[in-house]
Design a protein around this motif. Structure first.
Motif, PDB file in Angstrom:
ATOM      1  N   ARG A  33       0.836  -1.216   0.000  1.00 12.83           N
ATOM      2  CA  ARG A  33       0.000   0.000   0.000  1.00 12.83           C
ATOM      3  C   ARG A  33       0.865   1.257   0.000  1.00 12.83           C
ATOM      4  N   THR A  39       2.293   1.647  -3.427  1.00 11.02           N
ATOM      5  CA  THR A  39       1.208   2.048  -4.333  1.00 11.02           C
ATOM      6  C   THR A  39       0.926   3.543  -4.185  1.00 11.02           C
ATOM      7  N   LYS A  40       0.927   4.032  -2.949  1.00 10.28           N
ATOM      8  CA  LYS A  40       0.711   5.475  -2.725  1.00 10.28           C
ATOM      9  C   LYS A  40       1.831   6.287  -3.343  1.00 10.28           C
ATOM     10  N   ILE A  94       3.554   5.476  -5.952  1.00 10.71           N
ATOM     11  CA  ILE A  94       3.291   5.446  -7.404  1.00 10.71           C
ATOM     12  C   ILE A  94       2.220   6.473  -7.758  1.00 10.71           C
ATOM     13  N   GLU A  95       1.153   6.498  -6.992  1.00 13.44           N
ATOM     14  CA  GLU A  95       0.069   7.438  -7.272  1.00 13.44           C
ATOM     15  C   GLU A  95       0.533   8.887  -7.126  1.00 13.44           C
ATOM     16  N   ASP A  96       1.363   9.173  -6.126  1.00 14.29           N
ATOM     17  CA  ASP A  96       1.840  10.537  -5.887  1.00 14.29           C
ATOM     18  C   ASP A  96       2.892  10.973  -6.910  1.00 14.29           C
ATOM     19  N   TRP A  97       3.842  10.095  -7.232  1.00 11.35           N
ATOM     20  CA  TRP A  97       4.972  10.456  -8.087  1.00 11.35           C
ATOM     21  C   TRP A  97       4.670  10.266  -9.578  1.00 11.35           C
ATOM     22  N   GLN A  98       3.757   9.376  -9.892  1.00 10.75           N
ATOM     23  CA  GLN A  98       3.339   9.106 -11.274  1.00 10.75           C
ATOM     24  C   GLN A  98       4.503   8.682 -12.189  1.00 10.75           C
ATOM     25  N   ALA A 132       2.661  -3.718  -6.242  1.00 11.96           N
ATOM     26  CA  ALA A 132       2.158  -2.344  -6.152  1.00 11.96           C
ATOM     27  C   ALA A 132       1.929  -1.775  -7.553  1.00 11.96           C
ATOM     28  N   ALA A 156      -1.546  -0.375  -9.214  1.00 12.23           N
ATOM     29  CA  ALA A 156      -1.630   1.005  -9.685  1.00 12.23           C
ATOM     30  C   ALA A 156      -1.748   1.109 -11.207  1.00 12.23           C
ATOM     31  N   LEU A 207       0.646   0.324 -13.368  1.00 15.62           N
ATOM     32  CA  LEU A 207       1.939   0.770 -13.881  1.00 15.62           C
ATOM     33  C   LEU A 207       2.668  -0.408 -14.516  1.00 15.62           C
TER      34      LEU A 207
END
Length: 193
Positions: free
Chosen positions: A92, A95-96, A98-102, A117, A121, A123
């Motif tokens: 988790r 995964t966060k 990944i979502e924040d940094w893209q 992760a 996400a 990715l």
């Protein structure tokens, strides 16, 4: 960042110096090409990479118990059980990130949490390590080596099966079954070598 440049999230197994040497060499090459690389590493790999690269984050990672230069399978399993229990929380957290940094791509060097992760996400993820050859190498082994060989194949499979492609450094090139996604290439050498 230019149009053809990418953000790459790269995770490294904490055991063994080959993983951190490979990640260090490839990260330097990728950044020279203008890509932005963020490293996730545990244990020994974190200690090697953190002072040498600009963006290294420590994550939990598996370890092995050695006796007489051999991995003790049962002791390693029991020693890693607490980490296995925390795996969802670790995944988790990644995964966060990944979502924040893209990032545009995930690469794993035998580190098991980033591929899961990345899958969650959405990715793309590839693996790049030297263990990727293990599931395809079928040398004749003495009976007392069957269980360690099966354990090694299982660890590689559990780490790499979520990656959409596997790249394995190797001195030999065993046959790959039809439809296999693994590709073999020679070992990656440090600039000094």
């Amino acid at each position: 960042m230019g149009r053809d440049m990418a953000r790459i999230l790269y995770s490294c197994c904490g055991e063994g110096q080959g993983h951190s040497s490979r990640v260090l060499t490839l990260t330097r090459a990728l950044t020279q090409l203008g890509h932005e690389v963020k490293i996730l590493a545990s244990h020994k790999a974190f200690k090697v990479l953190q002072p040498r690269l600009p963006d290294v984050q420590e994550i939990p990672g598996f370890t092995f118990v050695y006796r007489n230069n051999r991995v003790e399978l049962l002791a390693s399993f029991w020693g890693n059980l607490p980490l296995l229990r925390r795996r969802r929380r670790i995944i988790r957290g990644i995964t966060k990130l990944i979502e924040d940094w893209q990032p545009h791509l995930a690469i794993t060097d035998l580190e098991p949490f980033l591929p899961r992760a990345a899958e969650l996400a959405g990715l793309r993820c590839i693996s790049l390590d030297h263990q990727g050859v293990i599931p395809f190498a079928r040398p004749a082994l003495p009976v007392d080596q069957w269980i360690p060989a099966l354990a090694a194949r299982t660890v590689v499979w559990l780490t790499d099966y979520r990656a959409e492609a596997q790249f394995a450094t190797s001195f030999f090139y065993p046959p790959v079954p039809p439809g296999g996604t693994v590709r073999f290439f020679p070992p990656i050498l440090r600039e000094k070598v």
